[in-house]
Scaffold this motif. Structure first.
Motif, PDB file in Angstrom:
ATOM      1  N   UNK A 293       0.733  -1.035  -0.185  1.00  0.00           N
ATOM      2  CA  UNK A 293       0.214   0.016   0.067  1.00  0.00           C
ATOM      3  C   UNK A 293       0.905   1.420   0.091  1.00  0.00           C
ATOM      4  N   UNK A 294       0.503   2.090  -0.973  1.00  0.00           N
ATOM      5  CA  UNK A 294       1.343   3.264  -0.944  1.00  0.00           C
ATOM      6  C   UNK A 294       1.344   4.048   0.262  1.00  0.00           C
ATOM      7  N   UNK A 295       0.109   4.315   0.906  1.00  0.00           N
ATOM      8  CA  UNK A 295      -0.263   4.946   2.180  1.00  0.00           C
ATOM      9  C   UNK A 295       1.032   4.574   3.225  1.00  0.00           C
ATOM     10  N   UNK A 296       1.166   3.495   3.091  1.00  0.00           N
ATOM     11  CA  UNK A 296       2.304   2.760   4.179  1.00  0.00           C
ATOM     12  C   UNK A 296       3.722   3.292   3.808  1.00  0.00           C
ATOM     13  N   UNK A 297       3.949   3.484   2.400  1.00  0.00           N
ATOM     14  CA  UNK A 297       5.287   4.025   2.058  1.00  0.00           C
ATOM     15  C   UNK A 297       5.387   5.283   2.417  1.00  0.00           C
ATOM     16  N   UNK A 298       4.297   6.222   2.093  1.00  0.00           N
ATOM     17  CA  UNK A 298       4.333   7.313   2.596  1.00  0.00           C
ATOM     18  C   UNK A 298       4.604   7.747   3.938  1.00  0.00           C
ATOM     19  N   UNK A 299       3.966   6.972   4.982  1.00  0.00           N
ATOM     20  CA  UNK A 299       4.084   6.824   6.374  1.00  0.00           C
ATOM     21  C   UNK A 299       5.314   6.601   6.697  1.00  0.00           C
ATOM     22  N   UNK A 300       6.124   5.682   6.008  1.00  0.00           N
ATOM     23  CA  UNK A 300       7.497   5.238   6.568  1.00  0.00           C
ATOM     24  C   UNK A 300       8.090   6.320   5.904  1.00  0.00           C
ATOM     25  N   UNK A 301       8.452   6.984   5.060  1.00  0.00           N
ATOM     26  CA  UNK A 301       9.225   7.847   4.759  1.00  0.00           C
ATOM     27  C   UNK A 301       9.111   9.135   5.391  1.00  0.00           C
ATOM     28  N   UNK A 302       7.977   9.416   5.772  1.00  0.00           N
ATOM     29  CA  UNK A 302       7.585  10.774   6.621  1.00  0.00           C
ATOM     30  C   UNK A 302       8.068  10.393   8.035  1.00  0.00           C
ATOM     31  N   UNK A 303       7.935   9.254   8.375  1.00  0.00           N
ATOM     32  CA  UNK A 303       8.637   8.837   9.749  1.00  0.00           C
ATOM     33  C   UNK A 303      10.101   8.875   9.634  1.00  0.00           C
ATOM     34  N   UNK A 304      10.891   8.316   8.733  1.00  0.00           N
ATOM     35  CA  UNK A 304      12.385   8.514   8.559  1.00  0.00           C
ATOM     36  C   UNK A 304      12.704  10.136   8.062  1.00  0.00           C
ATOM     37  N   UNK A 305      11.890  10.935   7.658  1.00  0.00           N
ATOM     38  CA  UNK A 305      12.328  12.085   7.105  1.00  0.00           C
ATOM     39  C   UNK A 305      11.976  13.396   8.158  1.00  0.00           C
ATOM     40  N   UNK A 306      10.873  13.233   8.870  1.00  0.00           N
ATOM     41  CA  UNK A 306      10.506  14.383   9.636  1.00  0.00           C
ATOM     42  C   UNK A 306      10.114  13.969  11.117  1.00  0.00           C
ATOM     43  N   UNK A 307      10.199  12.763  11.393  1.00  0.00           N
ATOM     44  CA  UNK A 307      10.190  12.035  12.982  1.00  0.00           C
ATOM     45  C   UNK A 307      11.268  12.377  13.918  1.00  0.00           C
ATOM     46  N   UNK A 308      10.982  11.936  14.884  1.00  0.00           N
ATOM     47  CA  UNK A 308      12.146  12.082  15.923  1.00  0.00           C
ATOM     48  C   UNK A 308      13.469  11.560  15.476  1.00  0.00           C
TER      49      UNK A 308
END
Length: 366
Positions: A293-308
């Motif tokens: 699912x693309x939404x999971x990819x989006x969430x994953x890269x958002x986590x890596x790029x903008x998360x803690x």
């Protein structure tokens, strides 16, 4: 994942390259798929090999809603035409796929259907085999109808993408191992995400048997060449409650794993680690299709790029619950080592492995 999964993912990769990717290119050229729809999410496909002559077949490619699987089932009781039949009325162990028919004859086919982060794959090439025995021709392809229906219901009920996004917002890496056990617990009680018992629930999902399956798959596919030794040591240390060792062994591996894969794909590897993650993201989304699912990819890269993971360490209020590479790599944190933070880094590794697995399928490199 064991050897059978290696064969499954390898076969899916071959089918994608032989049939699905050329079909997507064809539909782009025809205008039935727009460029802005790329990468195109494929959740199921069927390739029907219509026999033209003794030495020639014509492939018919069905994608997503075009796939219409017909299944023969055995009833437990007598029914009448037009009557609604439920799962309770059939024997799910006696469910068989009806082969597609062309010109009055069964056609060979490959069928692949997703189950969130896994796949059901089956095929039947017997209609195109010359001089096969009658007994072989009469063999049937079983269909896991109960699993398929239960998975559809589970997906609709628990809304896994929403819950994975929620876990990510609460600083749990958005990984596939949460499905279905952890997500089901969150579905039963959404407040669990704020309670200490969540750690126990996630830990159960990512127990020793989970990692044994992952290691079996990674070893057979040479997935992390020259790094599997470090990963095994980190997992062993985690389950020995030596969280200092598990964390400090694992954290340096993330950049190395991404650089290794970018190099394998002839991509640039310079710049900061964050630059490398951005290159990795661009690589994944440059493909014509997505099989997860693309939404999971989006969430994953958002986590890596903008998360803690990327925050300056001085902004991290509790390093024993919040992952942060900078604080560990530069020795800014002390006394933070615990089960939760160790587990989160292991889950982040699992997330990376699934993203790479997906791309390896598309590159036919499993």
């Amino acid at each position: 994942m064991g050897g059978n999964n290696m064969l499954k993912f390898r076969t899916i990769g071959q089918l994608l390259n032989l049939y699905i990717l050329p079909e997507i290119e064809k539909r782009i050229d025809e205008g039935t798929i727009e460029e802005n729809e790329l990468p195109f999410n494929v959740f199921q496909f069927r390739i029907i090999l219509k026999k033209i002559s003794e030495d020639k077949v014509s492939p018919i490619v069905e994608i997503n809603e075009e796939v219409n699987v017909v299944v023969n089932v055995t009833a437990k009781r007598k029914t009448i035409p037009g009557e609604i039949v439920t799962l309770n009325d059939i024997d799910p162990d006696q469910s068989y796929i009806v082969p597609p028919v062309y010109d009055g004859k069964p056609a060979a086919y490959f069928l692949c259907q997703s189950s969130f982060f896994d796949y059901f794959l089956t095929f039947d090439c017997r209609p195109n085999f010359p001089d096969i025995t009658e007994d072989f021709q009469e063999m049937k392809n079983a269909y896991p109808i109960l699993d398929f229906i239960n998975n559809i219901k589970l997906y609709k009920d628990i809304k896994p993408i929403e819950k994975i996004e929620n876990l990510s917002k609460n600083n749990w890496p958005p990984a596939p191992g949460y499905y279905p056990h952890v997500l089901l617990e969150l579905h039963k009680d959404s407040c669990v995400i704020d309670n200490p018992e969540l750690l126990e629930i996630v830990s159960d999902a990512y127990g020793t048997s989970y990692w044994e399956r992952r290691f079996a798959f990674w070893e057979e596919t040479n997935f992390f060449p020259e790094r599997l030794l470090y990963i095994k040591k980190a997992v062993d240390a985690h389950f020995s409650k030596d969280y200092i060792a598990s964390i400090y062994v694992l954290v340096p591996q993330f950049e190395g794993i991404i650089v290794d894969y970018l190099s394998e794909c002839n991509q640039r590897t310079g710049g900061t680690f964050k630059d490398k993650i951005e290159t990795f993201k661009e690589l994944i989304f440059s493909r014509k299709i997505l099989m997860f699912p693309k939404q999971v990819f989006d969430t994953a890269f958002e986590y890596l790029n903008t998360g803690s993971f990327w925050e300056n360490s001085y902004k991290i209020k509790n390093p024993s619950t919040t992952i942060n590479r900078h604080g560990i790599a530069h020795g800014n944190f002390k006394g933070f080592e615990c089960e939760e933070i160790s587990l989160k880094y292991l889950i982040l590794l699992d997330l990376l492995s699934y993203i790479i697995l997906h791309d390896k399928m598309l590159r036919e490199k499993i």
